[in-house]
Design an enzyme around this catalytic site. Sequence first.
Site, mmCIF file in Angstrom:
data_model
loop_
_atom_site.group_PDB
_atom_site.id
_atom_site.type_symbol
_atom_site.label_atom_id
_atom_site.label_comp_id
_atom_site.label_asym_id
_atom_site.label_seq_id
_atom_site.Cartn_x
_atom_site.Cartn_y
_atom_site.Cartn_z
ATOM 1 N N GLY A 143 0.624 -1.439 -0.315
ATOM 2 C CA GLY A 143 -0.035 -0.205 0.605
ATOM 3 C C GLY A 143 1.025 1.462 -0.183
ATOM 4 N N CYS A 144 1.884 1.052 0.720
ATOM 5 C CA CYS A 144 2.753 2.541 0.590
ATOM 6 C C CYS A 144 3.447 2.784 -0.123
ATOM 7 C CB CYS A 144 3.765 1.850 2.064
ATOM 8 S SG CYS A 144 2.734 2.318 3.301
ATOM 9 N N THR A 145 4.042 1.443 -1.091
ATOM 10 C CA THR A 145 4.325 2.054 -2.609
ATOM 11 C C THR A 145 3.194 2.098 -3.265
ATOM 12 O OG1 THR A 145 5.520 0.309 -1.485
ATOM 13 C CG2 THR A 145 5.710 0.313 -4.346
#
Length: 163
Positions: free
Chosen positions: A46-48
Amino acid sequence: MTERLSPGDTAPEFTLTDDTGAEVGLSDFLGRKVIVYFYPAAMTPGCTKQACDFTDSLASLQAAGYEVVGISPDKPEKLARFRARDGLTITLLSDPDRSVLRQYGAYGEKKLYGKTVEGVIRSTVVVDEDGKVFLAQYHVKATGHVAKLRRDLELNLADEEPR
C-alpha cells in the site's frame, strides 16, 4: 487519543532527516504549498502504491504550486532503498521516534484486520504558503488517495501518467 489538525491550525514545525541524511524542515517550504503525507512503512504494497502515485503526480502538483513530503518511522537507509527500488522523486523523511507523526495526529489507535492497535494512521495534511493547515485527511486509503486529493484540491486530473 492524539489530537488531529484542522484547517486554519498552524502546522507544527519539524526538522527530520531525509533518505540522503540531509535535514529537511517544514520551514524550508515557507512560501510554497506542501502536501505532507504520513504512511506506516516503506516498501509495503500500500505504501509503495501511494508513494508511486505521488511520484507520478509530482510534476503536475509542482506546476500547481505544491511540493510533496512523505513521512514514516523508517530509518533513512530504508527510505534510500525505497527511493532506489521504486524510482521515487518525492521527499522522504524519517520520524523514528514518531514525534512528528504524533504532532500531526497521524499516530495512535487504529483498526488493523479487525483489531485495535497503535500505529501510524495513514494521513495527509496540506499546508499553505503561510504554514497553516489548508486540508487535513485521516484514515485515507493508499490506493486512489492521490487522485482523490487532486479532486479535493480541484487540480486537473487529465495530465497524469499512469505507471
